[in-house]
Write a protein that holds these residues in place. Sequence first.
Motif, PDB file in Angstrom:
ATOM      1  N   GLU A  87       0.852  -1.083  -0.039  1.00 49.09           N
ATOM      2  CA  GLU A  87       0.009  -0.174  -0.127  1.00 49.09           C
ATOM      3  C   GLU A  87       0.753   1.342  -0.068  1.00 49.09           C
ATOM      4  OE1 GLU A  87      -2.801  -0.300   3.011  1.00 49.09           O
ATOM      5  OE2 GLU A  87      -3.476  -2.380   2.646  1.00 49.09           O
ATOM      6  N   ASP A  88       0.247   2.582   0.099  1.00 46.51           N
ATOM      7  CA  ASP A  88       1.165   3.579  -0.044  1.00 46.51           C
ATOM      8  C   ASP A  88       2.233   3.661   1.145  1.00 46.51           C
ATOM      9  OD1 ASP A  88      -0.255   4.628  -2.146  1.00 46.51           O
ATOM     10  OD2 ASP A  88      -1.594   5.981  -1.171  1.00 46.51           O
ATOM     11  N   VAL A  89       1.784   3.278   2.280  1.00 49.43           N
ATOM     12  CA  VAL A  89       2.610   3.141   3.373  1.00 49.43           C
ATOM     13  C   VAL A  89       3.977   2.587   3.022  1.00 49.43           C
ATOM     14  CG1 VAL A  89       1.758   1.305   4.696  1.00 49.43           C
ATOM     15  CG2 VAL A  89       3.025   3.259   5.914  1.00 49.43           C
ATOM     16  N   CYS A  90       4.107   1.503   2.292  1.00 50.38           N
ATOM     17  CA  CYS A  90       5.047   0.567   1.847  1.00 50.38           C
ATOM     18  C   CYS A  90       6.039   1.178   0.914  1.00 50.38           C
ATOM     19  CB  CYS A  90       4.324  -0.451   1.259  1.00 50.38           C
ATOM     20  SG  CYS A  90       3.455  -1.562   2.219  1.00 50.38           S
ATOM     21  N   ARG A  91       5.517   2.199   0.102  1.00 52.98           N
ATOM     22  CA  ARG A  91       6.131   2.898  -0.904  1.00 52.98           C
ATOM     23  C   ARG A  91       7.080   4.195  -0.177  1.00 52.98           C
ATOM     24  NH1 ARG A  91       2.852   0.125  -4.068  1.00 52.98           N
ATOM     25  NH2 ARG A  91       0.802   1.288  -3.784  1.00 52.98           N
TER      26      ARG A  91
END
Lengths: 348, 309
Positions: free
Chosen positions: A318-322
Motif C-alpha cells: 500500500e502507500d505506506v510501503c512505498r
Amino acid sequence: MTTTQDTTTPSDKTSGVTYTPEDGLLLEVEDLYVEFHTPDGIATAINGVSFDLHQGESLAILGESGSGKSVTAQAIMGILDMPPAVIPGGHIRYCGQDLLSMPEDQRRRTRGPEVSMIFQDALSSLNPVFPVGWQIAEMFRMHRGVNKSDALEQAIRLMERVQIPAARDRVKAYPHQFSGGMRQRIMIAMAIALDPAVLIADEPTTALDVTVQAQIMALLDELQQERQMGLILITHDLGVVADVADRIAVMYAGRFVEKADVVELYSAPAHPYTRGLLESIPRLDQKGQTLAAIGGLPPNLMRIPPGCPFNPRCRRAEDVCRRDRPELREVVPGRFAACHFAEEVINA
Amino acid sequence: MGTYVIRRLLQMIPVILGATFLIFTMVFALPGDPLAGKCGERPCPPAYAAAFREKYNLNDPLPIQYGKYVGNLAQGDFGETTNGIKVIDQLKARYPITAQLALMALAFEAIIGITVGVFTGIRRGGFLDNLVLISTLVVISIPVFVVGGLSQYFLGVRLGLFPVTVTSANPTFYQLMLPAMVLGSISLAYISRLTRTSLVENLRSDYVRTATAKGLRRRRAVGLHALRNSLIPVVTFIGFDFGFLLGGAIVTEAIFNIPGVGGYLFRSIRARDGASVVGTVTVLVIVFLFVNLLVDLLYGLLDPRISHD
C-alpha cells in the motif's frame, strides 16, 4: 618419555590469544553494512544486519542470489576483496572481540581454528595442483606447526571422519579425481580440521545432485552435533534448511526481513516475501497446477527503492510501503519481521 | 606415460622425413651451381667437376638423391660439406656456442620476466605495472636487429659495459651476455606479460579465496597457491621458446659475430652448400621436436589435470 610432536615456533604457530564464549555466545553481528564501490556507483550489499550465534546452534540465512547472504558470510570470514568492498559501519564480535578492529595478523589466525568456511563449488575452491591430503594437512602445518608426515596422518583421519572411502589410498589424489560429493567432503574436512567454533557453509550443496545433497547435509548436521559448533548455513533452498537449521533469517536486498524459529516460520511466515518463497516450492499435491512464483526481480543494489525494498513485488503493498521503510520488529514473542502488515501476514 | 612417449617418438619420424624432404627440395631448386667459384676465376676442370658431381650424387634425379641422403642419415651420417668436412663436425664445433647463448638468453628472460610479471601482477594498475606494460609493448614492436644495433652502440660502444662483438671462436660468458640479453628481450616481454595476466587471473580464483579463508598468510596464498598455478602457461612458453632458441639465432649471431649454428646455416645457404643446409636443418628439427616432447611431459608434471595415458 614425552612426545613433542606438536612443536611450535613462536612466529605463527600459536596465536597467543584465547577465545572463550560467554554464556555460549560465539558471534554477534551488529548493524553491519557492506558497500561495493564500483565505477558505476555504490552498491549497498548489506544494509544493517544484526544477529547472534550460540554454541551448538544453526542459523540459516535464506535469500535469492544477490540478496547479500554470501557477502555477509564473507564479511564475517574477512575474505571480502577490499576494495571494492567497504565496511562503513557495524561490528562483528567473536567471543566478545571485534573482528573488524582487530589487527589483520591476529584476525588471520582466527580463520581456521576459530571461524571456518565451506564454499559452494568445491572443484574451483580446491587448488587443482595440490593433492587433497596436502591441502588438508596445510591447516595443521601452518597453524599448529605440525610436521609434514604427522599432518598428513591427521588429514587421513579427517578424510575418514567425513566418510571418504579408502582415505589412505586417496590422500595423494588431486581434486579433479574425486566426485562432486567427495570434493565437498574434502572441503568440510579442511574446514573442521582445527575444530573451529563457528562453521559457515555457503551454499554447500548447490552444486550437487539431490541424493548427494542429503548426504552432505546429514554429515554437516552430525559434525555440528558432535562438536557443538555454531553453524551458519547460507542457502536459497528452503528444502535444505528445514532439517538442519534451528533458526532462519530471511534476507532481501541486504536486510533481514524476517527472523524466526524454523518450525514457526514454515508454519506461519510473517513477511510476504517469505510467504512467496514458501509458496514457490513445488509440491506433489499441487501437481498439474501452475507453480506460484514471486513476480519481478530483486532490486538493483545501487538503486534500492524507497520505503520497503520489497514493495514493487509485493501483492499487499500500500502507500505506506512505498513511503516508509519498515524496521525489523518483534511481531509476536521470538518472531521478527520487517513488514508494516506483519500481524496480518502471520495470521493469514 | 611410456606408451605416450613411444607414440610421440614414432610421430617424429614422418615429421623429420617431411621437413628434410622440403628443405632438400628447396636447396635442389635453388638457382646456381655449387661448383661455381670452386676453382677460383676459371671453370673447374671437367675431370674434377665430374668427380665432384659423382661424390655428391648431383647427377641423380631428386628422389634418388634424397633417398641416398636419408639412407645415410639413418646411419647417423649427416653428409659432408663441399669442402669435404663432415657436417656433424661443423655442428659439433658450433652447437655448444648456440646452446650456451640459448641457455643464457633463457635464464635472462625467465628470471627477469617472471619476477617482473609477479610484481606487476600483485600491484596491478600501479606505476611499475604501467611502466612495464608500455616498455614491453615497445620491445615487442621493435625488430631484433634494431634492438641489437642500438644496444651494441649504446651499451657496448658508448658506455663500454659489454664487448661490442665476439672476437674468438670460443666466446666467453662475458662476450655472450649482451647478445643473450638482446636475444631474450622479446621473450622477456612476453613472459612478463604472460606471468602478470596469469597471476591476476589466479588471484581472483576461488582457491585463493579458500587459501585466505584457511588463515594462510598472504605471502603463502599468493606466492604458493596462486603462483604455482600461474606458472603453468609460463613454463610451457619458456620450454617452447627454448626449442626456438636452440634453432640458432641467425640475426643475433650475425650482429654480434657469434660463430654459432645460426651464422653457419646462413653462410651455408649463401654458399649453396646443400649438405650443410640440409644436415643442419635436420639436426635443428630433431632438437626442436625433442624439446617439444619434453615440454609436453613437463606440462603433465606441472598440471595434474593433464594426463599422458
